[in-house]
Enzyme design. Sequence first.
Site, PDB file in Angstrom:
ATOM      1  N   CYS A   1     -38.153   5.645 -13.492  1.00  0.00           N
ATOM      2  CA  CYS A   1     -38.426   4.473 -12.653  1.00  0.00           C
ATOM      3  C   CYS A   1     -38.079   4.756 -11.185  1.00  0.00           C
ATOM      4  CB  CYS A   1     -37.651   3.268 -13.161  1.00  0.00           C
ATOM      5  SG  CYS A   1     -35.864   3.409 -12.894  1.00  0.00           S
TER       6      CYS A   1
ATOM      7  N   ALA B   1     -34.488   5.375 -10.354  1.00  0.00           N
ATOM      8  CA  ALA B   1     -34.082   6.741 -10.706  1.00  0.00           C
ATOM      9  C   ALA B   1     -34.410   7.701  -9.578  1.00  0.00           C
ATOM     10  CB  ALA B   1     -34.766   7.186 -12.000  1.00  0.00           C
TER      11      ALA B   1
ATOM     12  N   ARG C   1     -27.782  14.394 -14.432  1.00  0.00           N
ATOM     13  CA  ARG C   1     -28.805  15.242 -13.818  1.00  0.00           C
ATOM     14  C   ARG C   1     -28.318  16.654 -13.528  1.00  0.00           C
ATOM     15  NH1 ARG C   1     -30.756  14.732  -8.299  1.00  0.00           N
ATOM     16  NH2 ARG C   1     -32.813  15.631  -8.026  1.00  0.00           N
TER      17      ARG C   1
ATOM     18  N   HIS D   1     -38.308   7.980  -4.157  1.00  0.00           N
ATOM     19  CA  HIS D   1     -38.080   9.036  -3.163  1.00  0.00           C
ATOM     20  C   HIS D   1     -38.430   8.503  -1.771  1.00  0.00           C
ATOM     21  CE1 HIS D   1     -39.416  12.006  -6.544  1.00  0.00           C
ATOM     22  NE2 HIS D   1     -38.160  11.668  -6.691  1.00  0.00           N
TER      23      HIS D   1
HETATM   24 FE1  CFM Z   1     -38.444  17.407  -6.681  1.00  0.00          FE
HETATM   25 FE2  CFM Z   1     -38.951  17.846  -9.000  1.00  0.00          FE
HETATM   26 FE3  CFM Z   1     -38.047  15.470  -8.201  1.00  0.00          FE
HETATM   27 FE4  CFM Z   1     -36.446  17.646  -8.176  1.00  0.00          FE
HETATM   28 FE5  CFM Z   1     -35.387  17.101 -10.623  1.00  0.00          FE
HETATM   29 FE6  CFM Z   1     -37.937  17.261 -11.370  1.00  0.00          FE
HETATM   30 FE7  CFM Z   1     -36.984  14.928 -10.639  1.00  0.00          FE
HETATM   31 MO1  CFM Z   1     -36.172  16.031 -12.877  1.00  0.00          MO
HETATM   32  S1  CFM Z   1     -37.850  19.168  -7.824  1.00  0.00           S
HETATM   33  S2  CFM Z   1     -36.724  16.076  -6.745  1.00  0.00           S
HETATM   34  S3  CFM Z   1     -34.463  18.139  -8.949  1.00  0.00           S
HETATM   35  S4  CFM Z   1     -39.928  16.388  -7.899  1.00  0.00           S
HETATM   36  S5  CFM Z   1     -36.230  18.206 -12.193  1.00  0.00           S
HETATM   37  S6  CFM Z   1     -39.706  18.549 -10.842  1.00  0.00           S
HETATM   38  S7  CFM Z   1     -38.265  15.347 -12.225  1.00  0.00           S
HETATM   39  S8  CFM Z   1     -34.938  15.101 -11.184  1.00  0.00           S
HETATM   40  S9  CFM Z   1     -37.634  13.525  -9.149  1.00  0.00           S
END
Ligand code: CFM
Length: 546
Positions: A66, A69, A100, A199
């Site tokens: 989500c 997260a 994580r 993000h």
């Molecule tokens: Fe970038 Fe990722 Fe992500 Fe990531 Fe991660 Fe991920 Fe993630 Mo899991 S590199 S920041 S450190 S998009 S592994 S492939 S899914 S937490 S949001």
Amino acid sequence: MATATKKKMVQWDPTDIKAELLAKYPSKVARKRAKQIMINEALQNDTPTLTANVRTIPGIMTMRGCTYAGCKGVIMGPTRDIVNLVHGPIGCSFYAWLTRRNQTDAGPDGENYMPYCFSTDMQEQDIIFGGEKKLAQAIQEAYDLFHPKSIAVFATCPVGLIGDDIHTVTKNMKEKFGDCNVYAFSCEGYKGVSQSAGHHIANNQVFRHLVGLNDEVKPGKYKINLLGEYNIGGDGFEIDRIFKKCGITCISTFSGNSTYDQFASSHTADLNAVMCHRSINYVADMMETKYGIPWVKVNFIGAKATAKSLRKIANYFGEKELIDRVEAVIAEEMPAVEAAIAEILPRTAEKTVMMFVGGSRAHHYKELFDELGMKTISAGYEFGHQDDYEGRQVLPNIQLDADSRNIEELTVEADETRFNPRKSAKEMTALDKAGYKFKQYDGLAMDMDKGTLIIDDLNQYEAEKLVELMKPDLFCAGVKEKYSIQKLGVPMKQLHSYDSGGPYAGFIGAVNFYEEIDRLVNSKVWSHMKAPWQKNPQLSGSFNWE
Ligand code: CFM
């Protein structure tokens, strides 16, 4: 058509596989999903040919997380000296607590809130009468107990539903304290179609409330920020080791093992090196506009990719001292990597792998599998956007839908006093002529072989179907997929948390990875495993009183 065969499909036709993945769906669902499954043949597309960043169809078991997260867990979570206070029911906090595997080192100041779980623990009465007072109390308590430099508040779903004004609460508390920066993120879980929206929300607030607060010039030469590196399994520590050896000064990492001051000083760096394009490209763009810091895409996953990224950084600064030192470091580090490859490659070459991870790792890890001679036969992202698949050249052609429009787009202008182009127009042209590309990301599809399957927002059903049809030697995804895949007799490597392994970045990390993958793909244990119902499909039993 090879649907029922249990044998490995040596010659599979991607069109058949795609049809088979869609066969069970009602026609409307199949039509929608078809747009998210691309048979890779059109490399370097100019217009998006894969639909991404759209809502998951209700009823489908998505791998996604989500928005909360993405904001709290991903971008802000790895920072060690900011108190991350979750405004919401306890579960939202508890399940984001230390899961994580983003590592921290408390450093000389010893400030590290990572082991703590801060939550307002919303109850029914807060939902009915409002949670603002409780939030203010929780902020006060955290301040009294720890006196942190900064407290960040994260909204969970109920906060948005009942309309708590978290931004006014945090603003008032910041004024009250005077020596603690308090701000909030409206990152309710439902705000976007995946964690990707989180993000963007995090990037906006970090830029608004943290970046640029400390103008003090830090010591060191060749100053960069490493954006989009979250120190999972200690990756960031290995990258830091290499930077130190090369004489590169990392002013800030967004946000593995980072501190409040790193964010505050990040505008003093001279280059932004972007690792995870998906999660942090907004900050890179905004810093360029406001402060004149150019950005380049790097990748420290894979030994060759690491060497390439170091050379990219050295060439940007263009000084012989740095270029020579980087070459010396590469020459010193590579023999161990080459020795490991020489020993392992004969056992891993031509093995097949599938990768379905967040928004950048499927691409990054392809480098490591290439080094092992392994073939990536299918890959995709949970929440990547079209530019993560097909490159930033498709950006002008991406249609904004209602969900994307929901996320605030900050208007950024050049800072009146602090905007400082790091390179002159002449220098930029010279770099461009030498083949140096700023602000460029080519996406996953470019590096995938012709005829491979690129699948966006893969779900539980399709994952199992893919494995059944294509029988890869290895499947990579997250914990939600781990055991269902292993039960199909295929080894599974978690590329989010690394299971309990890592680091996999840099030179030392690459060797770690080769060794683990060698063990996984060459172990027969999964194919020997049979569930009781596979051995005896007709189970019979009796009650013990019979
Ligand atoms: Fe970038 Fe990722 Fe992500 Fe990531 Fe991660 Fe991920 Fe993630 Mo899991 S590199 S920041 S450190 S998009 S592994 S492939 S899914 S937490 S949001």
